[in-house]
Design a protein around this motif. Structure first.
Motif, mmCIF file in Angstrom:
data_model
loop_
_atom_site.group_PDB
_atom_site.id
_atom_site.type_symbol
_atom_site.label_atom_id
_atom_site.label_comp_id
_atom_site.label_asym_id
_atom_site.label_seq_id
_atom_site.Cartn_x
_atom_site.Cartn_y
_atom_site.Cartn_z
ATOM 1 N N PRO A 224 -21.165 15.378 22.365
ATOM 2 C CA PRO A 224 -20.516 16.508 23.046
ATOM 3 C C PRO A 224 -20.745 16.466 24.547
ATOM 4 O O PRO A 224 -21.794 16.012 25.026
ATOM 5 C CB PRO A 224 -21.193 17.735 22.427
ATOM 6 C CG PRO A 224 -21.824 17.247 21.167
ATOM 7 C CD PRO A 224 -22.186 15.821 21.402
ATOM 8 N N ALA A 225 -19.769 16.951 25.292
ATOM 9 C CA ALA A 225 -19.923 17.078 26.733
ATOM 10 C C ALA A 225 -20.964 18.137 27.069
ATOM 11 O O ALA A 225 -21.170 19.084 26.311
ATOM 12 C CB ALA A 225 -18.586 17.443 27.375
ATOM 13 N N VAL A 226 -21.620 17.963 28.197
ATOM 14 C CA VAL A 226 -22.545 18.956 28.727
ATOM 15 C C VAL A 226 -21.930 19.479 30.024
ATOM 16 O O VAL A 226 -21.727 18.715 30.968
ATOM 17 C CB VAL A 226 -23.938 18.364 28.998
ATOM 18 C CG1 VAL A 226 -24.862 19.441 29.555
ATOM 19 C CG2 VAL A 226 -24.512 17.758 27.731
ATOM 20 N N ILE A 227 -21.614 20.761 30.048
ATOM 21 C CA ILE A 227 -20.936 21.347 31.200
ATOM 22 C C ILE A 227 -21.904 22.237 31.968
ATOM 23 O O ILE A 227 -22.539 23.122 31.397
ATOM 24 C CB ILE A 227 -19.708 22.162 30.758
ATOM 25 C CG1 ILE A 227 -18.698 21.242 30.065
ATOM 26 C CG2 ILE A 227 -19.078 22.878 31.948
ATOM 27 C CD1 ILE A 227 -17.484 21.954 29.513
ATOM 28 N N LEU A 228 -22.013 21.972 33.261
ATOM 29 C CA LEU A 228 -22.845 22.775 34.147
ATOM 30 C C LEU A 228 -21.919 23.476 35.124
ATOM 31 O O LEU A 228 -21.136 22.828 35.830
ATOM 32 C CB LEU A 228 -23.866 21.909 34.887
ATOM 33 C CG LEU A 228 -24.810 21.127 33.959
ATOM 34 C CD1 LEU A 228 -24.357 19.685 33.849
ATOM 35 C CD2 LEU A 228 -26.241 21.205 34.448
ATOM 36 N N ALA A 229 -21.965 24.802 35.157
ATOM 37 C CA ALA A 229 -20.993 25.577 35.913
ATOM 38 C C ALA A 229 -21.671 26.534 36.874
ATOM 39 O O ALA A 229 -22.629 27.235 36.503
ATOM 40 C CB ALA A 229 -20.100 26.377 34.952
ATOM 41 N N ASP A 230 -21.181 26.529 38.108
ATOM 42 C CA ASP A 230 -21.580 27.597 39.027
ATOM 43 C C ASP A 230 -21.237 28.927 38.350
ATOM 44 O O ASP A 230 -20.144 29.092 37.803
ATOM 45 C CB ASP A 230 -20.817 27.459 40.353
ATOM 46 C CG ASP A 230 -21.275 28.452 41.406
ATOM 47 O OD1 ASP A 230 -21.105 29.670 41.205
ATOM 48 O OD2 ASP A 230 -21.789 28.014 42.456
ATOM 49 N N LYS A 231 -22.142 29.873 38.384
ATOM 50 C CA LYS A 231 -21.957 31.105 37.612
ATOM 51 C C LYS A 231 -20.729 31.901 38.063
ATOM 52 O O LYS A 231 -20.227 32.737 37.317
ATOM 53 C CB LYS A 231 -23.202 31.980 37.690
ATOM 54 C CG LYS A 231 -23.517 32.550 39.061
ATOM 55 C CD LYS A 231 -24.757 33.430 39.039
ATOM 56 C CE LYS A 231 -24.559 34.669 38.190
ATOM 57 N NZ LYS A 231 -25.715 35.592 38.249
ATOM 58 N N LEU A 232 -20.193 31.621 39.262
ATOM 59 C CA LEU A 232 -19.058 32.384 39.762
ATOM 60 C C LEU A 232 -17.736 31.617 39.714
ATOM 61 O O LEU A 232 -16.773 31.993 40.391
ATOM 62 C CB LEU A 232 -19.321 32.853 41.208
ATOM 63 C CG LEU A 232 -20.471 33.840 41.390
ATOM 64 C CD1 LEU A 232 -20.522 34.331 42.829
ATOM 65 C CD2 LEU A 232 -20.366 35.023 40.425
#
Length: 393
Positions: free
Chosen positions: A132-140
């Protein structure tokens, strides 16, 4: 009335009680920076995203009409059927050059592009990486990117807003073969602040992560000749034509390989009718105009900077804004709505932004500057807001 309307009415009543009920208003262009409401009241528009004032530019309307004369009012089908024209392909090449990328693909809206991109990348991770992909996102990040994560079945790891060190600390914890994907924006639409793209690029390279940058609010208005802020440092750039470029639609710019993958895995590309030639014609001439608009971009930046200073001098909080988007943070829903109403009564459209668009307690008036605003209009807006806010103290 249907048998379910009582549920809808209860839901609407709940929103109203929270100060979060929204209703569309009808507007008509009234020249320059002016809009006319359905009751014939005219206000100065400080809310729309028409940053360069191109929406009503005669050349956009002329080119839209010219392309429609050749290709028709609609594209007729999805891109993989008969919706790919020579004009669309040429426009994709122009967008790729603007963004310093190998290739680009057109979409009908920024929401569609973002909501299609993330599941397509997640599918690549599962199919090719075997994990599975691991997605890291700026909270905004924008709601459309969060929707893409949900559609992909991936719960993103959120890092603190514009905190590259926190992002790196999260990347250090990741194990496994899944594709690492970092989602951010170059200009954040509600705060008007910018991401450190160079630092994000460095961290993404260090941890072998794919950096995706949404440039919706930078394309056309910021960067050399309006090229935005990514400057070739992102692996994927998403942008829209509906803001500074004065039209509609969006794009994803990336490598040739990634764009070919989108042809086969991006649901919004595969299953939607291609954008209208009318829209693409307007975009084509907007791209012609961008290199000639340094004066307009400087004017917008100067207006926003002066307005921020006036707000700071008056004790108002504009957050981390450094762009054409200047929020005035006021706190709760009732206060935001009252101030927006007072501004409207004085002839200024500065819409109140409330949850869920912003977090609870983060309500604001979102002030947006355009190339067709005058210094006198900006100064009148500032003076009026200061008086209105003092009247509520």
């Amino acid at each position: 009335m249907t048998r379910f309307d009582n549920l809808f009415q209860k839901g609407l009543a709940d929103l109203s009680a929270q100060g979060r009920l929204r209703t569309c208003q009808q507007w008509q262009y009234a020249g320059g920076a002016l809009l006319k409401r359905s009751d014939d009241v005219v206000v100065i528009d400080f809310s729309s995203n028409d940053y360069l004032g191109l929406r009503m530019h005669p050349l956009l309307r002329e080119r839209a009409s010219a392309w429609a004369q050749v290709e028709g009012s609609g594209s007729g089908a999805s891109r993989l059927v008969t919706g790919t024209s020579s004009q669309a392909c040429a426009l994709e090449k122009r967008v790729a050059r603007l963004k310093h990328m190998q290739a680009a693909r057109l979409f009908s809206s920024g929401w569609q592009a973002n909501a299609s991109l993330v599941p397509a990348l997640a599918r690549l991770s599962a199919q090719v990486c075997g994990a599975p992909a691991v997605i890291l996102a700026d909270k905004l990040i924008h709601a459309s990117l969060y929707h893409g994560c949900a559609a992909a079945g991936v719960r993103p790891i959120r890092f603190r807003h514009n905190d590259v060190a926190h992002l790196e600390s999260q990347l250090q914890k990741i194990e496994g073969a899944g594709l690492r994907i970092v989602l951010t924006e170059s200009v954040f639409s509600m705060d008007g602040d910018v991401a450190d793209i160079a630092a994000l690029h460095e961290v993404a390279q260090k941890y072998d992560a794919l950096l995706c940058v949404d440039e919706a609010h930078a394309t056309g208005i910021l960067g050399p000749e309006g090229a935005g802020l990514a400057n070739g440092l992102a692996d994927v750039v998403v942008g829209t034509f509906s803001k500074a470029l004065g039209s509609m639609g969006a794009f994803i710019a990336a490598s040739e390989g990634l764009c070919r993958w989108l042809d086969n895995a991006a649901s919004g590309f595969i299953y939607s009718t291609a954008p209208s030639p009318l829209v693409l014609g307007a975009v084509d001439v907007a791209l012609d105009l961008l290199p000639q608009m340094d004066t307009q971009r400087a004017h917008v930046g100067a207006l926003a900077a002066s307005f921020r200073q006036k707000m700071h001098d008056a004790g108002q909080d504009t957050g981390p804004s450094s762009t054409q988007i200047v929020p005035i943070l006021v706190g709760q829903e009732a206060q935001a709505r009252t101030l927006a109403q007072k501004m409207a009564e004085a002839g200024f459209l500065a819409v109140a932004i409330r949850p869920p668009t912003v977090p609870p307690g983060g309500c604001r008036l979102r002030v947006v500057f355009h190339a067709n605003h005058t210094w006198a209009q900006m100064e009148a807006l500032a003076d009026t807001f200061i008086r209105a806010s003092k009247g509520m103290a």
